[in-house]
Motif scaffolding. Structure first.
Motif, mmCIF file in Angstrom:
data_model
loop_
_atom_site.group_PDB
_atom_site.id
_atom_site.type_symbol
_atom_site.label_atom_id
_atom_site.label_comp_id
_atom_site.label_asym_id
_atom_site.label_seq_id
_atom_site.Cartn_x
_atom_site.Cartn_y
_atom_site.Cartn_z
ATOM 1 N N ILE A 1 5.959 7.921 -0.020
ATOM 2 C CA ILE A 1 5.001 6.918 0.451
ATOM 3 C C ILE A 1 5.271 5.565 -0.211
ATOM 4 C CG2 ILE A 1 2.565 6.308 0.559
ATOM 5 C CD1 ILE A 1 3.432 8.610 2.418
ATOM 6 N N LYS A 2 5.551 5.571 -1.494
ATOM 7 C CA LYS A 2 5.773 4.307 -2.204
ATOM 8 C C LYS A 2 7.092 3.648 -1.818
ATOM 9 C CE LYS A 2 2.992 5.357 -6.304
ATOM 10 N NZ LYS A 2 2.984 5.504 -7.788
ATOM 11 N N SER A 3 8.078 4.438 -1.420
ATOM 12 C CA SER A 3 9.385 3.875 -1.072
ATOM 13 C C SER A 3 9.473 3.400 0.371
ATOM 14 C CB SER A 3 10.480 4.918 -1.324
ATOM 15 O OG SER A 3 10.267 6.074 -0.520
ATOM 16 N N ASP A 4 8.495 3.723 1.188
ATOM 17 C CA ASP A 4 8.526 3.285 2.584
ATOM 18 C C ASP A 4 8.210 1.792 2.652
ATOM 19 O OD1 ASP A 4 7.163 2.772 5.377
ATOM 20 O OD2 ASP A 4 8.263 4.650 5.584
ATOM 21 N N PRO A 5 9.062 0.973 3.276
ATOM 22 C CA PRO A 5 8.818 -0.483 3.289
ATOM 23 C C PRO A 5 7.574 -0.879 4.070
ATOM 24 C CG PRO A 5 10.693 0.104 4.691
ATOM 25 C CD PRO A 5 10.333 1.337 3.935
ATOM 26 N N THR A 6 7.278 -0.171 5.152
ATOM 27 C CA THR A 6 6.085 -0.509 5.940
ATOM 28 C C THR A 6 4.815 -0.194 5.173
ATOM 29 O OG1 THR A 6 7.301 -0.042 7.989
ATOM 30 C CG2 THR A 6 4.897 -0.133 8.124
ATOM 31 N N LYS B 1 0.071 -1.640 2.776
ATOM 32 C CA LYS B 1 -0.795 -1.089 1.733
ATOM 33 C C LYS B 1 -2.031 -0.402 2.310
ATOM 34 C CE LYS B 1 0.583 -4.566 -1.685
ATOM 35 N NZ LYS B 1 0.121 -5.636 -2.610
ATOM 36 N N ASN B 2 -1.814 0.428 3.304
ATOM 37 C CA ASN B 2 -2.930 1.169 3.897
ATOM 38 C C ASN B 2 -2.743 2.680 3.815
ATOM 39 O OD1 ASN B 2 -0.810 1.268 5.714
ATOM 40 N ND2 ASN B 2 -2.114 1.065 7.522
ATOM 41 N N VAL B 3 -1.779 3.139 3.007
ATOM 42 C CA VAL B 3 -1.550 4.570 2.811
ATOM 43 C C VAL B 3 -1.608 4.857 1.315
ATOM 44 C CG1 VAL B 3 0.008 6.508 3.178
ATOM 45 C CG2 VAL B 3 -0.087 4.665 4.861
ATOM 46 N N ARG B 4 -2.386 5.850 0.947
ATOM 47 C CA ARG B 4 -2.520 6.222 -0.465
ATOM 48 C C ARG B 4 -2.566 7.745 -0.584
ATOM 49 N NH1 ARG B 4 -6.758 3.672 1.486
ATOM 50 N NH2 ARG B 4 -6.119 1.741 0.464
ATOM 51 N N VAL B 5 -2.199 8.238 -1.755
ATOM 52 C CA VAL B 5 -2.208 9.669 -2.050
ATOM 53 C C VAL B 5 -3.258 9.926 -3.122
ATOM 54 C CG1 VAL B 5 -0.849 11.647 -2.817
ATOM 55 C CG2 VAL B 5 0.235 9.847 -1.465
ATOM 56 N N MET B 6 -4.099 10.934 -2.900
ATOM 57 C CA MET B 6 -5.133 11.273 -3.874
ATOM 58 C C MET B 6 -4.485 11.773 -5.161
ATOM 59 S SD MET B 6 -8.060 13.099 -1.489
ATOM 60 C CE MET B 6 -9.032 13.512 -2.932
#
Length: 281
Positions: free
Chosen positions: A137-142, A147-152
């Motif tokens: 998730i952090k390495s995806d450029p989009t 900044k609308n995807v996060r992991v719990m």
């Protein structure tokens, strides 16, 4: 000698007698036709062309344009269309051991820059899978730009149909409200879900709906359901064990509450369940 004359000579002369009347009639008819034609398109006095009235086959004007109610309706429709905006949806995508790849697949399928996303990989998954999901998730450029995807960060042990499943959903809602309140509906998906429609189509449909609507499927508990679903006491091992196991019922039974009513329903939003299909791989 007359008796020996050719018998067809008189008949030929008789058959040629119609030629002269035919050409005379044709000449008279042609003269009358030309006179009539020039008489229509020219005036006998000054020779100016007459203005002919042609029947218009264009659609008649709508009679509703003559009423005030139609103007009010048009103004209201234009105001509604100008204020119409696509909604923002918050998604929870849950998974367990071995679901990292399917969680990324579901995320890619339902992703839209307007939405918010939170991913939860339960405690049964090894740390390696959790690190792999977070790194992806952090390495995806989009994702990094929008900044609308996060992991719990906190992983919970989730038991299917147990209270821990509801607790995990409520925790995800609390995190989403803390991070951003700019969303209209919350959708709970699993790693096995896959959308049947694109997010653009889904947001377009929901743009016409009021943001005050909810789509939680629920029915009141009555009759035999009171004894079968309301009185039994359910134990969720995920509340106190470190390994996942199924829920079980105790021999004791509880009394029905008097301060509130009980309802049964579906954990997922019913209208979004129609737009998704469950895939088992």
């Amino acid at each position: 000698m007359r008796k020996n004359a050719h018998p067809h000579s008189g008949r030929a002369f008789t058959e040629r007698r119609w030629i002269l009347p035919f050409f005379a009639s044709l000449l008279i008819s042609l003269t009358l036709f030309l006179a009539t034609l020039f008489g229509i398109f020219s005036s006998p006095s000054d020779g100016d062309p007459l203005s002919l009235d042609f029947i218009s086959f264009s659609p008649m004007e709508d009679s509703s344009d003559y009423f005030v109610e139609s103007d009010l309706k048009i103004s209201f429709d234009q105001a509604g269309r100008s204020n119409m905006e696509a909604p923002r949806i918050a998604y929870l995508i849950s998974g367990t051991k071995g679901d990292t790849q399917r969680m990324r697949r579901t995320l890619q399928a339902v992703y839209h820059p307007r939405n918010q996303y939170i991913l939860h990989l339960d405690l049964e998954a090894p740390p390696r899978e959790r690190i792999e999901l977070t790194t992806t998730i952090k390495s995806d450029p989009t994702f990094r730009e929008v900044k609308n995807v996060r992991v719990m960060e906190q992983s919970n042990l989730v038991t299917y149909k147990g209270p821990t499943m509801i607790a995990c959903t409520l925790q995800a809602v609390a995190i989403m409200l803390r991070e951003s309140i700019d969303w209209d509906w919350f959708v709970n998906l699993s790693a096995s879900d896959y959308p049947l429609v694109t997010q653009d189509d889904l947001l377009h449909v929901f743009a016409n709906l009021s943001r005050d609507l909810n789509f939680i499927e629920h029915t009141p508990i009555a009759g035999w359901k009171l004894n079968q679903r309301a009185k039994p006491i359910i134990i969720d091992p995920g509340l106190y064990l470190s390994k996942k196991s199924d829920i079980f019922l105790t021999t004791q039974r509880r009394s029905l509450p008097t301060s509130f009513k009980l309802f049964t329903g579906n954990l997922q939003l019913s209208i979004f369940s129609i737009a998704c299909v469950h895939i088992s791989l």
